[in-house]
Design a protein around this motif. Sequence first.
Motif, short mmCIF file in Angstrom:
data_model
loop_
_atom_site.label_atom_id
_atom_site.label_comp_id
_atom_site.label_asym_id
_atom_site.label_seq_id
_atom_site.Cartn_x
_atom_site.Cartn_y
_atom_site.Cartn_z
N CYS A 18 0.81 -1.22 0.00
CA CYS A 18 0.00 0.00 0.00
C CYS A 18 0.84 1.27 0.00
O CYS A 18 0.47 2.26 -0.62
CB CYS A 18 -0.95 0.01 1.20
N VAL A 19 1.94 1.27 0.75
CA VAL A 19 2.72 2.50 0.89
C VAL A 19 4.18 2.21 0.63
O VAL A 19 4.66 1.09 0.84
CB VAL A 19 2.55 3.11 2.31
N SER A 20 4.92 3.21 0.19
CA SER A 20 6.36 3.06 0.00
C SER A 20 7.06 3.23 1.34
O SER A 20 6.57 3.94 2.22
CB SER A 20 6.87 4.12 -0.99
N LEU A 21 8.19 2.57 1.50
CA LEU A 21 8.91 2.64 2.76
C LEU A 21 9.55 4.02 2.96
O LEU A 21 10.06 4.61 2.00
CB LEU A 21 10.02 1.57 2.78
N PRO A 22 9.51 4.55 4.17
CA PRO A 22 10.15 5.84 4.43
C PRO A 22 11.66 5.71 4.36
O PRO A 22 12.20 4.61 4.45
CB PRO A 22 9.68 6.17 5.84
N ARG A 23 12.31 6.82 4.17
CA ARG A 23 13.77 6.84 4.16
C ARG A 23 14.28 6.46 5.54
O ARG A 23 13.96 7.11 6.53
CB ARG A 23 14.29 8.23 3.78
N ALA A 24 15.04 5.37 5.61
CA ALA A 24 15.47 4.85 6.90
C ALA A 24 16.74 5.54 7.39
O ALA A 24 17.58 5.99 6.60
CB ALA A 24 15.71 3.35 6.79
N VAL A 25 16.87 5.61 8.71
CA VAL A 25 18.07 6.15 9.35
C VAL A 25 19.12 5.05 9.42
O VAL A 25 18.84 3.94 9.91
CB VAL A 25 17.75 6.66 10.76
N ARG A 26 20.31 5.33 8.94
CA ARG A 26 21.37 4.32 8.96
C ARG A 26 21.98 4.23 10.36
O ARG A 26 22.34 5.25 10.96
CB ARG A 26 22.45 4.66 7.94
N LEU A 27 22.10 3.01 10.87
CA LEU A 27 22.71 2.76 12.17
C LEU A 27 23.84 1.75 12.02
O LEU A 27 23.76 0.81 11.22
CB LEU A 27 21.68 2.19 13.16
N ARG A 28 24.91 1.95 12.79
CA ARG A 28 25.92 0.92 12.93
C ARG A 28 25.38 -0.18 13.82
O ARG A 28 24.46 0.05 14.63
CB ARG A 28 27.21 1.51 13.54
N VAL A 29 25.94 -1.36 13.73
CA VAL A 29 25.48 -2.48 14.57
C VAL A 29 25.63 -2.13 16.05
O VAL A 29 24.73 -2.40 16.86
CB VAL A 29 26.27 -3.76 14.22
N ARG A 30 26.73 -1.49 16.39
CA ARG A 30 26.94 -1.10 17.79
C ARG A 30 25.87 -0.13 18.26
O ARG A 30 25.39 -0.21 19.40
CB ARG A 30 28.33 -0.48 17.94
N GLU A 31 25.49 0.80 17.40
CA GLU A 31 24.45 1.77 17.75
C GLU A 31 23.09 1.09 17.90
O GLU A 31 22.32 1.41 18.82
CB GLU A 31 24.37 2.86 16.68
N ALA A 32 22.81 0.14 17.02
CA ALA A 32 21.54 -0.57 17.08
C ALA A 32 21.44 -1.39 18.36
O ALA A 32 20.40 -1.40 19.04
CB ALA A 32 21.37 -1.46 15.86
N LEU A 33 22.51 -2.06 18.72
CA LEU A 33 22.51 -2.89 19.93
C LEU A 33 22.39 -2.04 21.19
O LEU A 33 21.81 -2.47 22.18
CB LEU A 33 23.80 -3.73 19.99
N GLY A 34 22.95 -0.84 21.14
CA GLY A 34 22.92 0.02 22.31
C GLY A 34 21.74 0.97 22.37
O GLY A 34 21.64 1.78 23.31
N ALA A 35 20.83 0.90 21.39
CA ALA A 35 19.68 1.81 21.38
C ALA A 35 18.78 1.56 22.58
O ALA A 35 18.56 0.41 23.00
CB ALA A 35 18.90 1.61 20.08
N ARG A 36 18.25 2.63 23.14
CA ARG A 36 17.38 2.51 24.31
C ARG A 36 15.91 2.43 23.94
O ARG A 36 15.10 1.91 24.71
CB ARG A 36 17.62 3.70 25.24
N LEU A 71 24.16 -8.34 15.52
CA LEU A 71 22.77 -7.89 15.56
C LEU A 71 21.89 -8.98 14.96
O LEU A 71 22.13 -9.42 13.83
CB LEU A 71 22.60 -6.59 14.79
N GLN A 72 20.88 -9.39 15.72
CA GLN A 72 19.95 -10.40 15.19
C GLN A 72 18.90 -9.73 14.31
O GLN A 72 18.29 -8.74 14.69
CB GLN A 72 19.26 -11.16 16.32
N VAL A 73 18.72 -10.30 13.14
CA VAL A 73 17.70 -9.84 12.20
C VAL A 73 16.63 -10.92 12.11
O VAL A 73 16.94 -12.10 11.88
CB VAL A 73 18.31 -9.56 10.81
#
Length: 504
Positions: A18-36, A71-73
């Motif tokens: 239905c909709v196009s995906l928004p522009r995603a914010v790029r994260l490093r694996v370390r940043e993703a794991l440490g996100a609160r 990072l688990q996907v």
Amino acid sequence: MLGARARAWGGWRVLRRCVSLPRAVRLRVREALGAREPADAVRVQGWVHSVRSQKEVLFLHINDGSSLEHLQVVANPSLENRELTFGSAVEVQGKLVKSPHRKQNMELQAETIRVVGPCDIWSFPLKMKERHPLEYVRQFPHLRCRNNTLGSLLRIRSEATAAIHSFFQDNGYVHIHTPIITSNDCEGAGELFQIEASSEVIQSAEKTHFFNVPAFLTVSGQLHLEVMAGAFTHVFTFGPTFRAENSQSRRHLAEFYMVEAELSFTESLQDIMQVMEDLFKTVTSTVLSKCPCDVELFHKYVAPAQKTKDRLEQILKNKFVTISYSEAVEILKQASQTFTFKPEGFCWVSCHGQDAQRQVPRSPLLSLQWGCDLQTEHEKYLVKHCGEVPVFVINYPYDLKPFYMRDNEDGPQHTVAAVDLLVPGIGELCGGSLREERLPFLESRLQRLGLTDAYQWYLDLRKFGSVPHGGFGMGFERYLQYILGVDNIKDVIPFPRFSHSCLL
């Protein structure tokens, strides 16, 4: 839980139509794991470390080198394709959510998975979920950085490098880039790589040098730092050095990095020793605090028997021990241990600027005589004797050290104000001295060694505003070898030299 995941994937497929995906914010694996907090649109790029496909869900572990932890996907099985294999490079876009598993903080729910670079898993020498020995991965210098152990090493090297620069800059030192190509042999041992232009065709019998004089790869930046210490009170350099020592041992390298510093307006060897100790403790504390998982990998899997972590923690709490060279010789004479190095009848003494070595007669009744250079096995024993803590050995024999070290004017055992820092399991880690700032003393010694013409510029430094000063150097790879408990120094460098598979 798998049924709930499957229902979620069905809803996501309808939404994507239905909709196009928004522009995603790029994260490093370390940043993703440490996100609160969770995030709706993120993009992570990296390499696949494991693939596990089930009927209702696809699991990937990816990493980009920023973290030891992967990072688990979590993805719908419809996103799987034959190119999505171990070692392939991917870009994953989706939602960052809290993970239901205790051992991980966040996971990525994939909406799209794009294989950027496929990997032929059949010919790829590293295998999924296999703990390869360091001896094995050393055969593939161009690929070994993708191994977890070497990835941890490179992150540790990076943090240690930054910590060294921070230590000196926080203490008012000026960073100097000393030359890599030089005509000076600072160490005087003759172990130099000579530089010549590869395209030069010699047509005459008399060879001319590219720089008009013989030029070599540097073995130390010390003499150039002394030049700068005549204008700046505190200077340091941190760069590559080279030694043409024909050794394939587990503790020698042809190319290695040296941390070197010079301090002006100091008349105390203790000042130099204090900087050595502070540098070691500050950098080590920083590495342990910023790379705890990477360091633990080495202490747990690479060198578990050495108890390196406990030893480091004790060292950071205590002062280093100081003994004189004369005390060291007496300790070794009384040792019950049988040493491999037993020079019977002669003692080998280094002579800077003369022949590489000369023989000095001595009593055959002793296994070691005053005036002999300490071998690695002797250094390790001294550390063990002193309680397995770092040991400063000071005031070495005059004839054993290079011309630039300050004469103590003592007798009958003539010594110089030199110091070596010995650490457990390694031996010498740092070496330094007060420099001879007195012109008559320096002129006399250079004349005896036949080096006056070559070092006339060095004498000039003593004629124009000379001050008492001193400095030291620390081998960076040997430092890493010690704090990580690694047996072979070739396992703490990014690229091992002269691999049988390729030479980088």
